[in-house]
Design a protein around this motif. Structure first.
Motif, PDB file in Angstrom:
ATOM      1  N   TRP A  88      15.513   8.976  -0.217  1.00  0.00           N
ATOM      2  CA  TRP A  88      15.407   8.712  -1.639  1.00  0.00           C
ATOM      3  C   TRP A  88      14.778   7.339  -1.815  1.00  0.00           C
ATOM      4  CZ3 TRP A  88      15.863  12.761  -4.471  1.00  0.00           C
ATOM      5  CH2 TRP A  88      16.732  13.792  -4.106  1.00  0.00           C
ATOM      6  N   VAL A  89      13.859   7.238  -2.741  1.00  0.00           N
ATOM      7  CA  VAL A  89      13.206   5.969  -3.050  1.00  0.00           C
ATOM      8  C   VAL A  89      13.528   5.649  -4.510  1.00  0.00           C
ATOM      9  CG1 VAL A  89      11.023   4.728  -3.182  1.00  0.00           C
ATOM     10  CG2 VAL A  89      11.350   6.486  -1.429  1.00  0.00           C
ATOM     11  N   ASN A  97      13.884  25.474   1.957  1.00  0.00           N
ATOM     12  CA  ASN A  97      13.666  24.312   1.113  1.00  0.00           C
ATOM     13  C   ASN A  97      14.815  24.171   0.125  1.00  0.00           C
ATOM     14  OD1 ASN A  97      12.387  22.103   0.190  1.00  0.00           O
ATOM     15  ND2 ASN A  97      10.699  23.188  -0.819  1.00  0.00           N
ATOM     16  N   GLU A  98      15.903  23.499   0.553  1.00  0.00           N
ATOM     17  CA  GLU A  98      17.069  23.358  -0.308  1.00  0.00           C
ATOM     18  C   GLU A  98      16.893  22.202  -1.291  1.00  0.00           C
ATOM     19  OE1 GLU A  98      20.283  20.652   1.901  1.00  0.00           O
ATOM     20  OE2 GLU A  98      19.637  22.414   3.069  1.00  0.00           O
ATOM     21  N   GLN A  99      17.478  22.348  -2.465  1.00  0.00           N
ATOM     22  CA  GLN A  99      17.410  21.309  -3.480  1.00  0.00           C
ATOM     23  C   GLN A  99      18.635  20.411  -3.348  1.00  0.00           C
ATOM     24  OE1 GLN A  99      14.413  21.032  -4.521  1.00  0.00           O
ATOM     25  NE2 GLN A  99      14.656  21.374  -6.700  1.00  0.00           N
ATOM     26  N   ARG A 100      18.400  19.122  -3.171  1.00  0.00           N
ATOM     27  CA  ARG A 100      19.504  18.168  -3.124  1.00  0.00           C
ATOM     28  C   ARG A 100      19.622  17.513  -4.491  1.00  0.00           C
ATOM     29  NH1 ARG A 100      18.734  13.942   1.421  1.00  0.00           N
ATOM     30  NH2 ARG A 100      16.710  13.692   0.462  1.00  0.00           N
ATOM     31  N   PRO A 101      20.840  17.217  -4.932  1.00  0.00           N
ATOM     32  CA  PRO A 101      20.978  16.533  -6.222  1.00  0.00           C
ATOM     33  C   PRO A 101      20.376  15.127  -6.135  1.00  0.00           C
ATOM     34  CG  PRO A 101      23.109  16.748  -5.141  1.00  0.00           C
ATOM     35  CD  PRO A 101      22.110  17.505  -4.309  1.00  0.00           C
ATOM     36  N   VAL A 102      19.662  14.741  -7.172  1.00  0.00           N
ATOM     37  CA  VAL A 102      19.016  13.429  -7.202  1.00  0.00           C
ATOM     38  C   VAL A 102      20.074  12.372  -7.509  1.00  0.00           C
ATOM     39  CG1 VAL A 102      17.284  12.007  -8.362  1.00  0.00           C
ATOM     40  CG2 VAL A 102      16.841  14.434  -7.971  1.00  0.00           C
ATOM     41  N   PRO A 103      20.177  11.333  -6.661  1.00  0.00           N
ATOM     42  CA  PRO A 103      21.132  10.258  -6.939  1.00  0.00           C
ATOM     43  C   PRO A 103      20.788   9.542  -8.244  1.00  0.00           C
ATOM     44  CG  PRO A 103      20.273  10.089  -4.697  1.00  0.00           C
ATOM     45  CD  PRO A 103      19.460  11.118  -5.412  1.00  0.00           C
ATOM     46  N   VAL A 104      21.809   9.061  -8.917  1.00  0.00           N
ATOM     47  CA  VAL A 104      21.619   8.303 -10.150  1.00  0.00           C
ATOM     48  C   VAL A 104      21.941   6.846  -9.858  1.00  0.00           C
ATOM     49  CG1 VAL A 104      22.398   7.980 -12.521  1.00  0.00           C
ATOM     50  CG2 VAL A 104      22.189  10.287 -11.571  1.00  0.00           C
ATOM     51  N   ILE A 105      20.949   5.984 -10.001  1.00  0.00           N
ATOM     52  CA  ILE A 105      21.119   4.553  -9.798  1.00  0.00           C
ATOM     53  C   ILE A 105      20.705   3.869 -11.098  1.00  0.00           C
ATOM     54  CG2 ILE A 105      20.441   2.555  -8.391  1.00  0.00           C
ATOM     55  CD1 ILE A 105      21.869   4.729  -6.780  1.00  0.00           C
ATOM     56  N   PRO A 106      21.652   3.284 -11.828  1.00  0.00           N
ATOM     57  CA  PRO A 106      21.324   2.660 -13.120  1.00  0.00           C
ATOM     58  C   PRO A 106      20.216   1.610 -12.987  1.00  0.00           C
ATOM     59  CG  PRO A 106      23.693   2.766 -12.821  1.00  0.00           C
ATOM     60  CD  PRO A 106      23.070   3.170 -11.514  1.00  0.00           C
ATOM     61  N   GLY A 107      19.222   1.706 -13.873  1.00  0.00           N
ATOM     62  CA  GLY A 107      18.120   0.752 -13.864  1.00  0.00           C
ATOM     63  C   GLY A 107      16.992   1.107 -12.914  1.00  0.00           C
TER      64      GLY A 107
END
Length: 74
Positions: free
Chosen positions: A24-25, A2-12
């Motif tokens: 990703w949702v 169970n690897e941890q992926r960095p969470v994408p940053v989407i402004p707003g």
């Protein structure tokens, strides 16, 4: 494993991983819009496509409701 992926940053948008699809949702702050993707790049490209669509709808609504000026012909 169970690897941890960095969470994408989407402004707003608030971004979470869908555990079933591993996509990703991203949900807009208003909750009105939702985009899905497998990477930061995919989410960003879908966000820009969404912005383009919303802007086109906004322009259309203005064109339909804004009073037209009658400019006399010369």
């Amino acid at each position: 494993m169970n690897e941890q992926r960095p969470v994408p940053v989407i402004p707003g948008f608030t971004v979470q991983e869908d555990p079933l699809t591993r996509e990703w949702v991203a949900v807009s702050a208003s909750g009105k819009y939702k985009i899905r993707g497998r990477s930061q790049w995919e989410l960003e490209s879908r966000r820009w496509a969404l912005y383009t669509q919303v802007l086109a709808e906004f322009r259309q609504a203005i064109a339909e409701t804004w009073p037209h000026l009658n400019v006399p012909a010369s």
